[in-house]
Design an enzyme around this catalytic site. Structure first.
Site, mmCIF file in Angstrom:
data_model
loop_
_atom_site.group_PDB
_atom_site.id
_atom_site.type_symbol
_atom_site.label_atom_id
_atom_site.label_comp_id
_atom_site.label_asym_id
_atom_site.label_seq_id
_atom_site.Cartn_x
_atom_site.Cartn_y
_atom_site.Cartn_z
ATOM 1 N N GLY A 122 -32.291 -36.956 19.206
ATOM 2 C CA GLY A 122 -31.816 -37.320 20.536
ATOM 3 C C GLY A 122 -30.690 -36.450 21.061
ATOM 4 N N GLY A 142 -37.541 -37.631 19.148
ATOM 5 C CA GLY A 142 -37.021 -36.593 18.264
ATOM 6 C C GLY A 142 -35.518 -36.707 18.143
ATOM 7 N NE ARG A 196 -27.882 -41.069 18.110
ATOM 8 C CZ ARG A 196 -29.180 -40.998 18.372
ATOM 9 N NH1 ARG A 196 -29.878 -42.096 18.545
ATOM 10 N NH2 ARG A 196 -29.778 -39.841 18.463
ATOM 11 C CB VAL A 197 -26.265 -44.061 23.355
ATOM 12 C CG1 VAL A 197 -27.408 -44.098 24.359
ATOM 13 C CG2 VAL A 197 -25.532 -45.402 23.342
ATOM 14 N N GLY A 198 -28.852 -42.495 21.861
ATOM 15 C CA GLY A 198 -29.685 -41.289 21.850
ATOM 16 C C GLY A 198 -30.181 -40.924 23.237
ATOM 17 C CB THR A 205 -38.608 -43.111 19.224
ATOM 18 O OG1 THR A 205 -37.341 -43.211 18.611
ATOM 19 C CG2 THR A 205 -38.452 -43.173 20.736
HETATM 20 N N1 ASP Z 1 -34.956 -39.795 20.155
HETATM 21 C C1 ASP Z 1 -34.540 -40.961 19.418
HETATM 22 C C2 ASP Z 1 -33.038 -40.990 19.361
HETATM 23 O O1 ASP Z 1 -32.442 -39.955 19.120
HETATM 24 C C3 ASP Z 1 -35.053 -41.012 18.016
HETATM 25 C C4 ASP Z 1 -36.518 -40.683 17.838
HETATM 26 O O2 ASP Z 1 -37.199 -40.335 18.775
HETATM 27 O O3 ASP Z 1 -36.997 -40.812 16.692
HETATM 28 O O4 ASP Z 1 -32.465 -42.042 19.485
#
Ligand code: ASP
Length: 331
Positions: A243, A241, A217-219, A189
């Site tokens: 989400g 991280g 799905r939304v993070g 990300t």
């Molecule tokens: N935070 C992002 C999400 O959960 C994923 C990531 O940061 O790797 O969509």
């Protein structure tokens, strides 16, 4: 004083990252992004333009999980989320679950600047992109060989699919298997935070989300206050991280509140979130943040975080693992 920091995701560091060739490619991608944003600040441009430019560079780089090279849903689609926030007036724009917008951060910015809304999702967001004349691409543009491989590897780890009845005849629990949850997760990300010469803070984040995620799905990345937040005089934050944990912690806003109301230093506020609050929710990840005096904080509770930062004091850092591998500081 002006400063910028970028991240390219946090997580475990795969063995091949120790190989200097791959590492060099990540370092190059991060360097290009931080330098693109820094050049705007140096020329007197706004923090908003700087974070958008830095994130765009990372979206176009297939190594990172945003734009081209995004993580894939369990059906093999790229579904992208992005957000941007202007700390001056606390305007914000975000998009989620878009499949055809080449640079989701640009669409997030259009939502902020040209619509009455903050968050647009799916078909409505793409219709708006079309109206705005933003470049649209086939979903295959985002799907790299490496992400397909990661999806296949994640799905191999699944012993009981959600759609298969479990032993009691009821629907199985998503991700459940006799050996624990199916491996979902991702890395890469991207995000940027910046302070410009006029004291304006801005933040932007863009992602393909988690590998093997459910469609729709939304993070945390496009959720203002969770993965992205900026407020002048306080801080600008971009997270990466797990989400779901960052949403539940209202992570980026939690940091801002700790600074504004509890008068913690930015460093202490980030530390509390990353090393106490997020782990308490079972999550992992990291954040980058910048404060009104140009102080940059980059912290994570994972093995590593792809990150880079630069400030008008002459400091420049590009790093992946816990130690700062390349750092220059000029007087
Ligand atoms: N935070 C992002 C999400 O959960 C994923 C990531 O940061 O790797 O969509």
């Amino acid at each position: 004083m002006y400063a910028i920091a970028v991240h390219g995701g946090a997580g475990a560091l795969p063995a091949e990252l120790v190989s200097s060739e791959k590492r060099a490619r990540y370092v190059q991608g991060l360097s290009l992004a931080v330098d693109a944003g820094y050049a705007i600040l140096e020329a007197g441009g706004s923090s908003l333009d700087a974070v958008a430019a830095a994130v765009r560079v990372l979206e176009d780089d297939p190594l990172f999980n945003a734009g081209c090279g995004a993580a894939l849903t369990r059906e093999g689609w790229a579904e992208l989320d992005a957000a941007i926030m202007d700390g001056k007036e606390q305007r914000a724009g975000a998009v989620a679950s878009v499949r055809h917008v080449r640079n989701p951060v640009d669409l997030a910015r259009r939502v902020m600047e040209k619509s009455r809304h903050v968050l647009l999702v799916g078909a409505g967001a793409e219709e708006f992109a079309l109206e705005e004349g933003l470049p649209l691409v086939a979903n295959t543009y985002f799907r790299t060989e490496e992400r397909r491989f990661q999806l296949a590897a994640a799905q191999k780890g699944r012993e009981v699919s959600e759609l298969m009845p479990d032993a009691r005849g009821s629907r199985g629990v998503e991700g459940a298997s006799s050996s624990g949850p199916a491996p979902i997760g991702s890395q890469g990300t991207v995000g940027a935070v910046a302070l410009d010469g006029r004291g304006n803070l801005a933040a932007a984040t863009s992602t393909g989300g988690l590998t093997n995620k459910r469609q729709g799905r939304v993070g945390d990345s496009p959720i203002i206050g969770a993965g992205t937040y900026a407020k002048n005089g306080v801080c600008a934050v971009s997270a990466t991280g797990h989400g779901e944990s960052f949403i539940r912690a209202v992570a980026a806003h939690h940091i801002a509140c700790a600074v504004e109301y509890r008068h913690l230093t930015l460093e202490a506020a980030v530390r509390e979130l990353i090393h106490s609050r997020i782990p308490a929710l079972g999550g992992s990840g990291g954040v980058i943040a910048v404060g009104p005096s140009g102080e940059v904080v980059m912290d994570f509770n994972t093995q590593g975080m792809f990150r880079a930062a630069r400030s008008s004091s002459g400091w420049r850092q590009v790093a992946i693992s816990a130690s700062a591998e390349t750092e220059t500081r000029s007087a």
